[in-house]
Design a protein around this motif. Structure first.
Motif, PDB file in Angstrom:
ATOM      1  N   PRO A  87       6.404  -0.033  -4.353  1.00 18.21           N
ATOM      2  CA  PRO A  87       7.308   1.105  -4.534  1.00 18.21           C
ATOM      3  C   PRO A  87       7.920   1.102  -5.935  1.00 18.21           C
ATOM      4  O   PRO A  87       8.225   0.045  -6.485  1.00 18.21           O
ATOM      5  CB  PRO A  87       8.391   0.878  -3.475  1.00 18.21           C
ATOM      6  CG  PRO A  87       7.768  -0.036  -2.473  1.00 18.21           C
ATOM      7  CD  PRO A  87       6.809  -0.897  -3.236  1.00 18.21           C
ATOM      8  N   ALA A  88       8.085   2.301  -6.482  1.00 20.10           N
ATOM      9  CA  ALA A  88       8.659   2.438  -7.830  1.00 20.10           C
ATOM     10  C   ALA A  88      10.180   2.362  -7.742  1.00 20.10           C
ATOM     11  O   ALA A  88      10.892   3.345  -7.958  1.00 20.10           O
ATOM     12  CB  ALA A  88       8.206   3.754  -8.456  1.00 20.10           C
ATOM     13  N   VAL A  89      10.672   1.168  -7.415  1.00 17.00           N
ATOM     14  CA  VAL A  89      12.095   1.005  -7.116  1.00 17.00           C
ATOM     15  C   VAL A  89      12.993   1.271  -8.323  1.00 17.00           C
ATOM     16  O   VAL A  89      14.186   1.541  -8.163  1.00 17.00           O
ATOM     17  CB  VAL A  89      12.384  -0.399  -6.546  1.00 17.00           C
ATOM     18  CG1 VAL A  89      11.724  -0.572  -5.191  1.00 17.00           C
ATOM     19  CG2 VAL A  89      11.909  -1.480  -7.508  1.00 17.00           C
ATOM     20  N   ASP A 193       5.381  12.785 -12.934  1.00 18.73           N
ATOM     21  CA  ASP A 193       4.743  11.625 -13.546  1.00 18.73           C
ATOM     22  C   ASP A 193       3.601  11.119 -12.669  1.00 18.73           C
ATOM     23  O   ASP A 193       3.855  10.548 -11.579  1.00 18.73           O
ATOM     24  CB  ASP A 193       5.778  10.525 -13.753  1.00 18.73           C
ATOM     25  CG  ASP A 193       5.231   9.318 -14.497  1.00 18.73           C
ATOM     26  OD1 ASP A 193       3.998   9.240 -14.680  1.00 18.73           O
ATOM     27  OD2 ASP A 193       6.035   8.450 -14.875  1.00 18.73           O
ATOM     28  N   PRO A 194       2.347  11.268 -13.076  1.00 17.81           N
ATOM     29  CA  PRO A 194       1.227  10.836 -12.226  1.00 17.81           C
ATOM     30  C   PRO A 194       1.095   9.323 -12.095  1.00 17.81           C
ATOM     31  O   PRO A 194       0.327   8.846 -11.256  1.00 17.81           O
ATOM     32  CB  PRO A 194       0.001  11.432 -12.933  1.00 17.81           C
ATOM     33  CG  PRO A 194       0.420  11.584 -14.363  1.00 17.81           C
ATOM     34  CD  PRO A 194       1.892  11.885 -14.331  1.00 17.81           C
ATOM     35  N   SER A 195       1.842   8.578 -12.864  1.00 17.15           N
ATOM     36  CA  SER A 195       1.801   7.112 -12.724  1.00 17.15           C
ATOM     37  C   SER A 195       2.647   6.649 -11.542  1.00 17.15           C
ATOM     38  O   SER A 195       2.539   5.489 -11.120  1.00 17.15           O
ATOM     39  CB  SER A 195       2.270   6.432 -14.006  1.00 17.15           C
ATOM     40  OG  SER A 195       3.666   6.578 -14.188  1.00 17.15           O
ATOM     41  N   ILE A 196       3.504   7.530 -11.009  1.00 13.86           N
ATOM     42  CA  ILE A 196       4.308   7.199  -9.836  1.00 13.86           C
ATOM     43  C   ILE A 196       3.544   7.690  -8.609  1.00 13.86           C
ATOM     44  O   ILE A 196       3.544   8.881  -8.289  1.00 13.86           O
ATOM     45  CB  ILE A 196       5.714   7.831  -9.921  1.00 13.86           C
ATOM     46  CG1 ILE A 196       6.460   7.283 -11.130  1.00 13.86           C
ATOM     47  CG2 ILE A 196       6.496   7.567  -8.638  1.00 13.86           C
ATOM     48  CD1 ILE A 196       7.844   7.879 -11.333  1.00 13.86           C
ATOM     49  N   THR A 197       2.849   6.781  -7.959  1.00  8.98           N
ATOM     50  CA  THR A 197       1.933   7.131  -6.875  1.00  8.98           C
ATOM     51  C   THR A 197       2.671   7.228  -5.544  1.00  8.98           C
ATOM     52  O   THR A 197       2.454   6.444  -4.614  1.00  8.98           O
ATOM     53  CB  THR A 197       0.787   6.122  -6.803  1.00  8.98           C
ATOM     54  OG1 THR A 197       1.348   4.798  -6.711  1.00  8.98           O
ATOM     55  CG2 THR A 197      -0.085   6.207  -8.048  1.00  8.98           C
ATOM     56  N   CYS A 198       3.505   8.218  -5.456  1.00 10.31           N
ATOM     57  CA  CYS A 198       4.363   8.434  -4.290  1.00 10.31           C
ATOM     58  C   CYS A 198       3.734   9.490  -3.388  1.00 10.31           C
ATOM     59  O   CYS A 198       3.082  10.422  -3.857  1.00 10.31           O
ATOM     60  CB  CYS A 198       5.735   8.883  -4.787  1.00 10.31           C
ATOM     61  SG  CYS A 198       6.939   9.204  -3.499  1.00 10.31           S
ATOM     62  N   TYR A 199       3.938   9.342  -2.090  1.00 13.43           N
ATOM     63  CA  TYR A 199       3.463  10.368  -1.169  1.00 13.43           C
ATOM     64  C   TYR A 199       4.414  10.504   0.018  1.00 13.43           C
ATOM     65  O   TYR A 199       5.200   9.584   0.311  1.00 13.43           O
ATOM     66  CB  TYR A 199       2.031  10.076  -0.687  1.00 13.43           C
ATOM     67  CG  TYR A 199       1.849   8.817   0.114  1.00 13.43           C
ATOM     68  CD1 TYR A 199       1.911   8.826   1.504  1.00 13.43           C
ATOM     69  CD2 TYR A 199       1.596   7.593  -0.522  1.00 13.43           C
ATOM     70  CE1 TYR A 199       1.726   7.667   2.248  1.00 13.43           C
ATOM     71  CE2 TYR A 199       1.412   6.430   0.209  1.00 13.43           C
ATOM     72  CZ  TYR A 199       1.472   6.482   1.596  1.00 13.43           C
ATOM     73  OH  TYR A 199       1.296   5.331   2.331  1.00 13.43           O
TER      74      TYR A 199
END
Length: 202
Positions: A87-89, A193-199
């Motif tokens: 996770p991108a905490v 930001d496509p580097s944050i692979t959130c869904y």
């Protein structure tokens, strides 16, 4: 063949949409008592996770309002969000989700209730409850045409609606409108930001 229709401002103000004779519109609060004079074959709710202090009570009222053999369908996003990989905490998007969960709980309308829908429906008495999960990237970071299109649509939804979602909920934590808007500038940057692979699970 379709031809463009020219409408004057006056016509726009006075035009009434055509409504089929077997259709009518009612505006009610779903948390109030459901006193409809007829039962329904199908009840649909979408993106209601922010709405109710007691979602199970609303589900129970829907159960009582259905005709025998009727269907209830709810479609809602699951909070918190998920990530491919760690996770991108440290991201502002991650912080935004945390704040919304905290603020919605303080307001008495937790955004984390969606995971309980299936259990509540079964406890109420619904039969053959089916839970389907859809994966929605928060921007077009995912591979494949389908997921890129879904991500692009969800990104636009967030970009257009995040301020309205945030002002009340994060405001409940004592933030001013100016502080929230300044914070959202960074959150929107993360959403794109496509580097944050959130869904989002839906």
């Amino acid at each position: 063949m379709f031809l463009p229709l020219s409408v004057t401002p006056h016509e726009t103000r006075t035009h009434k949409p055509s409504v089929p004779p077997n259709c009518r519109f009612e505006i009610n609060d779903a948390e109030d008592d459901w006193d409809f004079t007829e039962r329904f074959d199908y009840i649909h709710g979408r993106t209601l996770l922010t709405c109710f202090t007691d979602p199970k009570h609303v589900l129970s009222q829907a159960f009582d309002a259905l005709a025998p053999g009727g269907y209830l369908e709810f479609q809602d996003p699951v909070y918190p969000f998920e990530y491919v990989g760690p996770p991108a905490v440290s991201s502002d998007l991650y912080r935004w989700v945390e704040l919304c969960i905290e603020g919605s709980a303080k307001l008495g309308r937790p955004w984390t209730n969606v995971v309980h829908y299936k259990r509540w429906m079964e406890e109420i008495g619904f039969e053959d409850v089916v839970e389907l999960t859809f994966y929605m990237p928060t921007n077009p970071w995912a591979k494949g045409k389908y997921f890129k299109q879904v991500g692009a649509l969800l990104k636009e939804n967030f970009m257009n609606g995040i301020e309205g979602m945030s002002l009340r909920v994060i405001g409940a934590l004592g933030w001013t409108a100016e502080e929230i808007r300044a914070f959202l500038v960074r959150v929107k940057r993360d959403i794109q930001d496509p580097s944050i692979t959130c869904y989002v699970l839906m």
